[in-house]
Design a protein around this motif. Structure first.
Motif, PDB file in Angstrom:
ATOM      1  N   LYS A   1      39.925   0.054  -3.259  1.00  0.00           N
ATOM      2  CA  LYS A   1      40.310   0.788  -4.472  1.00  0.00           C
ATOM      3  C   LYS A   1      39.085   1.083  -5.331  1.00  0.00           C
ATOM      4  N   LEU A   2      38.194   0.097  -5.433  1.00  0.00           N
ATOM      5  CA  LEU A   2      36.974   0.297  -6.214  1.00  0.00           C
ATOM      6  C   LEU A   2      36.113   1.393  -5.598  1.00  0.00           C
ATOM      7  N   ASP A   3      35.957   1.374  -4.297  1.00  0.00           N
ATOM      8  CA  ASP A   3      35.170   2.411  -3.623  1.00  0.00           C
ATOM      9  C   ASP A   3      35.750   3.799  -3.864  1.00  0.00           C
ATOM     10  N   ALA A   4      37.072   3.905  -3.776  1.00  0.00           N
ATOM     11  CA  ALA A   4      37.724   5.195  -4.017  1.00  0.00           C
ATOM     12  C   ALA A   4      37.518   5.637  -5.466  1.00  0.00           C
TER      13      ALA A   4
ATOM     14  N   GLU B   1      32.122   9.815  -9.275  1.00  0.00           N
ATOM     15  CA  GLU B   1      30.964  10.646  -8.940  1.00  0.00           C
ATOM     16  C   GLU B   1      31.360  12.111  -8.781  1.00  0.00           C
ATOM     17  N   GLU B   2      32.519  12.358  -8.177  1.00  0.00           N
ATOM     18  CA  GLU B   2      32.986  13.740  -8.023  1.00  0.00           C
ATOM     19  C   GLU B   2      33.220  14.386  -9.383  1.00  0.00           C
ATOM     20  N   LEU B   3      33.838  13.626 -10.295  1.00  0.00           N
ATOM     21  CA  LEU B   3      34.095  14.163 -11.632  1.00  0.00           C
ATOM     22  C   LEU B   3      32.801  14.432 -12.395  1.00  0.00           C
TER      23      LEU B   3
ATOM     24  N   SER C   1      36.776  13.868 -20.697  1.00  0.00           N
ATOM     25  CA  SER C   1      37.828  12.864 -20.849  1.00  0.00           C
ATOM     26  C   SER C   1      38.148  12.213 -19.502  1.00  0.00           C
ATOM     27  N   ASP C   2      38.238  13.020 -18.465  1.00  0.00           N
ATOM     28  CA  ASP C   2      38.505  12.489 -17.123  1.00  0.00           C
ATOM     29  C   ASP C   2      37.375  11.580 -16.651  1.00  0.00           C
ATOM     30  N   VAL C   3      36.132  11.952 -16.934  1.00  0.00           N
ATOM     31  CA  VAL C   3      34.977  11.136 -16.536  1.00  0.00           C
ATOM     32  C   VAL C   3      35.026   9.791 -17.261  1.00  0.00           C
ATOM     33  N   GLU C   4      35.332   9.814 -18.552  1.00  0.00           N
ATOM     34  CA  GLU C   4      35.430   8.559 -19.299  1.00  0.00           C
ATOM     35  C   GLU C   4      36.534   7.666 -18.747  1.00  0.00           C
ATOM     36  N   ALA C   5      37.691   8.281 -18.439  1.00  0.00           N
ATOM     37  CA  ALA C   5      38.797   7.505 -17.868  1.00  0.00           C
ATOM     38  C   ALA C   5      38.416   6.937 -16.502  1.00  0.00           C
ATOM     39  N   ALA C   6      37.738   7.718 -15.687  1.00  0.00           N
ATOM     40  CA  ALA C   6      37.310   7.245 -14.366  1.00  0.00           C
ATOM     41  C   ALA C   6      36.288   6.118 -14.494  1.00  0.00           C
TER      42      ALA C   6
ATOM     43  N   LEU D   1      31.705  17.986 -13.767  1.00  0.00           N
ATOM     44  CA  LEU D   1      31.378  18.170 -15.182  1.00  0.00           C
ATOM     45  C   LEU D   1      30.019  18.861 -15.342  1.00  0.00           C
ATOM     46  N   ARG D   2      29.025  18.429 -14.581  1.00  0.00           N
ATOM     47  CA  ARG D   2      27.706  19.068 -14.662  1.00  0.00           C
ATOM     48  C   ARG D   2      27.800  20.553 -14.308  1.00  0.00           C
ATOM     49  N   GLU D   3      28.543  20.848 -13.253  1.00  0.00           N
ATOM     50  CA  GLU D   3      28.706  22.247 -12.843  1.00  0.00           C
ATOM     51  C   GLU D   3      29.434  23.060 -13.921  1.00  0.00           C
ATOM     52  N   ALA D   4      30.466  22.477 -14.516  1.00  0.00           N
ATOM     53  CA  ALA D   4      31.233  23.184 -15.545  1.00  0.00           C
ATOM     54  C   ALA D   4      30.386  23.412 -16.790  1.00  0.00           C
TER      55      ALA D   4
END
Length: 145
Positions: A31-34, A40-42, A76-81, A46-49
């Motif tokens: 779960k941690l790896d996922a 990292e994907e988010l 917000s999604d990055v912070e939650a992740a 975010l950088r691309e956006a």
């Protein structure tokens, strides 16, 4: 008569607890790896956006506003992740500590079993020696008469 460890059932139970802790740790690690991959994907998205938003300064106001809202949502999604990743890391650390404790409990019983087995084998050897000594003494007396 073979050696019988009186606490064998307890040892088997501790082995089972250790195996359960090992499986729990593996699941939490997955779960941690996922979660790390998702984080990292988010961050990449975010950088691309943000790059697209900065390049959109010549676009109409509506598109700039949409780009800005999208970036805010991604932040917000990055912070939650990131929060979820930290929480899962804590769970993995706790599971690792539990596994270490369970392994130590099992190891202690295994050492006790080993010591008792050595003691048993020594006692059996001494019994056999006494029987051999008795037999040799009786034979010597029989031939001396």
């Amino acid at each position: 008569m073979p050696f019988h460890f009186k606490m064998q059932k307890v040892l088997e139970y501790r082995e089972q607890l250790e195996e359960e802790a090992r499986v729990d740790l593996a699941l939490k690690q997955q779960k941690l790896d996922a979660a790390r991959i998702r984080f990292e994907e988010l961050k990449l998205e975010l950088r691309e956006a943000e790059a697209q938003r900065n390049a959109a300064s010549l676009k109409p106001a509506g598109e700039r506003w949409l780009a800005e809202q999208y970036v805010k949502g991604l932040r917000s999604d990055v912070e939650a992740a990131a929060l979820q990743t930290r929480m899962l890391q804590q769970l993995v650390d706790e599971a690792r500590k539990l596994l270490a404790a369970r392994a130590m409990d099992k190891k202690l019983l295994e050492k006790l079993k080993e010591r008792q087995n050595k003691h048993y084998l020594r006692e059996e050897y001494l019994k056999e020696q006494r029987v051999n000594d008795e037999t040799a003494t009786l034979r010597y007396k029989a031939t001396a008469l």
